[in-house]
Design an enzyme around this catalytic site. Structure first.
Site, mmCIF file in Angstrom:
data_model
loop_
_atom_site.group_PDB
_atom_site.id
_atom_site.type_symbol
_atom_site.label_atom_id
_atom_site.label_comp_id
_atom_site.label_asym_id
_atom_site.label_seq_id
_atom_site.Cartn_x
_atom_site.Cartn_y
_atom_site.Cartn_z
ATOM 1 N N HIS A 112 0.848 -1.201 0.000
ATOM 2 C CA HIS A 112 0.000 0.000 0.000
ATOM 3 C C HIS A 112 0.885 1.253 0.000
ATOM 4 C CE1 HIS A 112 -3.904 -1.997 1.473
ATOM 5 N NE2 HIS A 112 -3.017 -2.968 1.306
ATOM 6 N N ASP A 136 -5.475 5.949 2.580
ATOM 7 C CA ASP A 136 -5.717 4.539 2.304
ATOM 8 C C ASP A 136 -7.079 4.140 2.876
ATOM 9 O OD1 ASP A 136 -3.833 1.913 1.615
ATOM 10 O OD2 ASP A 136 -5.497 1.467 2.974
ATOM 11 N N GLN A 153 11.790 -5.768 -7.266
ATOM 12 C CA GLN A 153 10.988 -6.591 -8.187
ATOM 13 C C GLN A 153 10.753 -5.948 -9.552
ATOM 14 O OE1 GLN A 153 7.919 -9.296 -6.970
ATOM 15 N NE2 GLN A 153 6.376 -8.083 -7.999
ATOM 16 N N HIS A 192 2.190 -14.597 -6.592
ATOM 17 C CA HIS A 192 1.066 -14.903 -5.698
ATOM 18 C C HIS A 192 -0.168 -14.089 -6.081
ATOM 19 C CE1 HIS A 192 2.218 -11.051 -4.209
ATOM 20 N NE2 HIS A 192 1.535 -11.118 -3.084
ATOM 21 N N TRP A 234 -2.069 -7.535 -5.913
ATOM 22 C CA TRP A 234 -2.511 -6.608 -6.958
ATOM 23 C C TRP A 234 -1.344 -5.858 -7.599
ATOM 24 C CZ3 TRP A 234 -5.914 -6.443 -10.359
ATOM 25 C CH2 TRP A 234 -6.203 -5.278 -11.078
ATOM 26 N N ASN A 235 -0.369 -5.442 -6.789
ATOM 27 C CA ASN A 235 0.786 -4.745 -7.371
ATOM 28 C C ASN A 235 1.580 -5.692 -8.263
ATOM 29 O OD1 ASN A 235 0.914 -1.997 -5.901
ATOM 30 N ND2 ASN A 235 0.557 -3.486 -4.285
ATOM 31 N N SER A 236 1.786 -6.906 -7.781
ATOM 32 C CA SER A 236 2.558 -7.862 -8.576
ATOM 33 C C SER A 236 1.844 -8.159 -9.889
ATOM 34 C CB SER A 236 2.785 -9.158 -7.795
ATOM 35 O OG SER A 236 3.616 -8.889 -6.686
ATOM 36 N N GLU A 281 2.515 -5.268 -12.107
ATOM 37 C CA GLU A 281 3.924 -5.261 -12.510
ATOM 38 C C GLU A 281 4.204 -6.401 -13.503
ATOM 39 O OE1 GLU A 281 5.728 -5.368 -8.628
ATOM 40 O OE2 GLU A 281 4.890 -3.402 -8.123
ATOM 41 N N GLN A 305 -6.352 -12.578 -3.910
ATOM 42 C CA GLN A 305 -5.457 -13.105 -4.939
ATOM 43 C C GLN A 305 -6.094 -14.167 -5.839
ATOM 44 O OE1 GLN A 305 -2.305 -14.134 -2.261
ATOM 45 N NE2 GLN A 305 -2.017 -11.988 -1.683
HETATM 46 N N1 UDP Z 1 8.184 -6.262 -3.679
HETATM 47 C C1 UDP Z 1 9.478 -5.956 -4.005
HETATM 48 N N2 UDP Z 1 10.446 -6.799 -3.574
HETATM 49 C C2 UDP Z 1 10.215 -7.902 -2.831
HETATM 50 C C3 UDP Z 1 8.874 -8.213 -2.512
HETATM 51 C C4 UDP Z 1 7.882 -7.382 -2.953
HETATM 52 O O1 UDP Z 1 9.750 -4.958 -4.675
HETATM 53 O O2 UDP Z 1 11.165 -8.608 -2.483
HETATM 54 C C5 UDP Z 1 7.118 -5.330 -4.080
HETATM 55 C C6 UDP Z 1 6.416 -5.734 -5.345
HETATM 56 O O3 UDP Z 1 7.090 -5.226 -6.467
HETATM 57 C C7 UDP Z 1 5.056 -5.110 -5.142
HETATM 58 C C8 UDP Z 1 4.845 -5.174 -3.625
HETATM 59 O O4 UDP Z 1 6.135 -5.320 -3.064
HETATM 60 O O5 UDP Z 1 5.069 -3.767 -5.555
HETATM 61 C C9 UDP Z 1 3.999 -6.341 -3.196
HETATM 62 O O6 UDP Z 1 2.685 -6.004 -3.408
HETATM 63 P P1 UDP Z 1 1.584 -7.054 -3.840
HETATM 64 O O7 UDP Z 1 0.293 -6.301 -3.922
HETATM 65 O O8 UDP Z 1 1.982 -7.747 -5.072
HETATM 66 O O9 UDP Z 1 1.579 -8.139 -2.707
HETATM 67 P P2 UDP Z 1 1.486 -8.149 -1.102
HETATM 68 O O10 UDP Z 1 2.805 -7.754 -0.595
HETATM 69 O O11 UDP Z 1 0.382 -7.220 -0.690
HETATM 70 O O12 UDP Z 1 1.144 -9.556 -0.793
#
Ligand code: UDP
Length: 531
Positions: free
Chosen positions: A58, A160, A388, A403, A406-408, A411, A428
């Site tokens: 977030h 948020d 990442q 997994h 939403w960010n992944s 990306e 997810q």
């Molecule tokens: N991320 C990263 N490096 C890591 C693990 C996660 O940069 O080693 C970043 C990833 O690029 C994304 C965020 O952390 O922007 C994870 O958000 P996501 O919504 O995918 O998953 P959550 O962490 O909420 O399970």
């Protein structure tokens, strides 16, 4: 902590923090030489305050949004607790050094009130079973945040969704509240449909998939695949009603998505959720020309994260183009030892080079005998934080095991890589549907119906993972089709963030909408225009 104890103090030379620390004071500058609604409308820059939730997934995108708005002339202030501020300080510093009006304003995390030990301020610092404690802490931040917003009186607050009561503070101050959500539009629609239509009410089995009504395309889910707050008693779940009321009363919602990916859900979203406006401004990770800030994104200047970055980039530079399977499961998910062991064996059995990121808390006792020795020429296993976004855009990476956070997802789409989906919790399993069914840019790690909440969730076996990786990495018409669709979807996402694209326009619209809100307020009050 009593509000009257708050005082603005500068960080001292030893790095010790005062109760409240202004990390950057950006000197007032002439207008920035960047595209800016403020310039064209000849209005003074907006001052916006951003309140991120205590999770990296977030925090990172909201800081990015604050940066992008600062690049359009907004004066952006991010309110963050010390440990969370540390994760994004390098990014904010780089933006400030480049001349943007952006700053971090630290406030204390309510450790004593919430019963969390000092230094635990982010979901990633807790095992998933204890994450509710972070949500419990939020209520205790209210007096401090109310005090700070009252003191600085910004033109709007971007909060948020976990801080629904910011709507009351905004009302008192006579400013608009804008919600930032780390969810996607489809997830919102599914949550609403499940609550409104109760499609599971006559379903006895948790693992039986049923259609979710009213969506623009068929979508089947099992009860076990719904987020915890829809099926269990959680702190956030108890807030849902308040969250929905705050959503309706807000000026609108900022979403890390784009109309090219989620435009078809907007009709349901506005009609059924009574949301006034949406600004789809993503994929946020693409909207960034600052490669240096991408490199440290979310990992801060933590030496371990910096070291991981160097190792990854050096190792990837020795791999063939599009040959590496990158596996990472977000910022706070954890697996059992048995599951970690299967992942290790599955990556090994796939026969492809791999880069696998584990969380610090994952331990090592699960490691299959001789694993490290056997894969040392073609596998890199790292713990902690890696950059990442930067890794996904590396020429050597050919697939993403994700997994479906939403960010992944955003990306992964932006990178144009095919994905293996391995949902674990929250929304997810819904996001997996976008990857596998709607856009067909990936395959599932497993066909079994699993659970977001059961700690003894069904184990995905090594052979399943190896097969899934093969089906997107190996030769063959089906694999080539998946890879082509992934590249095409990335093109659409890229077009959205380019100048004049839908997400670029949405950022400008957001600024304009805040100006208009103030114009209307002044007109209604018959006051002179001064913004
Ligand atoms: N991320 C990263 N490096 C890591 C693990 C996660 O940069 O080693 C970043 C990833 O690029 C994304 C965020 O952390 O922007 C994870 O958000 P996501 O919504 O995918 O998953 P959550 O962490 O909420 O399970």
């Amino acid at each position: 902590m009593p509000v009257q104890d708050l005082q603005v103090q500068r960080r001292n030379m030893n790095g010790n923090r005062g109760m409240l620390t202004v990390l950057h004071r950006i000197p007032s500058r002439d207008r920035l030489a960047m595209s800016s609604v403020a310039d064209t409308a000849d209005r003074r820059p907006l001052r916006l305050f951003f309140i991120p939730y205590f999770a990296s997934s977030h925090l990172i995108p909201l800081v990015d949004i604050a940066r992008f708005l600062a690049a359009r002339g907004v004066d952006s202030t991010i309110l963050a607790t010390p440990c969370n501020a540390a994760l994004v300080r390098a990014t904010v510093d780089a933006a400030a050094a480049a001349g943007l009006r952006i700053q971090l304003l630290e406030y204390p995390f309510p450790s004593a009130e919430s019963g969390l030990p000092p230094g635990v301020e982010n979901l990633s610092a807790l095992p998933p079973s204890e994450c509710d404690k972070i949500d419990y802490a939020i209520a205790f931040t209210r007096p401090t945040l109310e005090h700070l917003l009252g003191l600085h009186h910004p033109d709007a607050v971007v909060a948020d969704g976990h801080f629904p009561w910011t709507i009351d503070i905004a009302r008192k101050l006579g400013i608009p509240r804008i919600k930032f959500t780390a969810l996607g539009t489809l997830s919102f629609c599914v949550f609403h449909s499940v609550l409104a239509n109760q499609p599971f009410k006559d379903v006895t089995r948790d693992d039986e998939r049923v259609p979710i009504p009213d969506l623009p395309h068929p979508l089947l889910l099992a009860r076990s695949e719904l987020p915890d707050f829809l099926v269990q008693d959680t702190v956030f779940g108890r807030l849902m009603e308040e969250v929905r009321e705050a959503d309706k009363a807000s000026l609108g919602i900022i979403i890390n998505s784009c109309t090219e990916i989620e435009g078809i859900y907007l009709d349901y979203f506005h009609r059924m959720l009574s949301i006034k406006k949406t600004w789809l401004v993503g994929p946020i990770s693409l909207n960034d020309s600052e490669s240096s800030s991408v490199g440290v994104r979310g990992g801060g200047l933590n030496p371990a994260a910096v070291g991981n970055r160097a190792r990854c980039l050096s190792w990837l530079s020795e791999q063939k183009p599009s040959s590496v399977v990158y596996a990472c499961f977000g910022s706070w998910s954890q697996f059992t030892g048995e599951q970690l062991r299967e992942i290790a064996l599955g990556l090994e059995a796939s026969g492809h080079p791999f880069l696998w990121v584990l969380r610090e808390a994952d331990g090592a006792e699960w490691m299959p005998h001789g694993f490290e020795q056997r894969v040392k020429w073609r596998g890199l296993v790292l713990r902690g934080w890696v950059p990442q976004v930067e890794l996904l855009s590396h020429a050597a990476v050919g697939a993403f095991v994700t997994h479906c956070g939403w960010n992944s997802f955003q990306e992964g789409v932006s990178s144009g890589l095919p994905m293996v989906t391995w949902p674990i919790g929250t929304d997810q399993f819904i996001i997996e549907k976008l990857v596998v069914e709607r856009f067909r840019v990936g395959v599932k790690a497993s066909d079994s119906i699993r659970s977001t909440t059961d700690p003894n969730r069904t184990i995905v076996r090594a052979a399943e993972l190896a097969r899934a990786i093969g089906s997107i990495m190996d030769a063959g018409v089906a694999a080539e089709g998946t890879r082509r669709r992934a590249r095409e979807l990335a093109e659409k996402a890229r077009a959205a963030v380019e100048k004049g694209g839908s997400s670029d326009k949405a950022l400008n619209d957001l600024i304009e909408d805040i100006y208009v809100w103030h114009d209307n307020k002044r007109s209604a009050a018959g006051m002179a225009v001064d913004i």
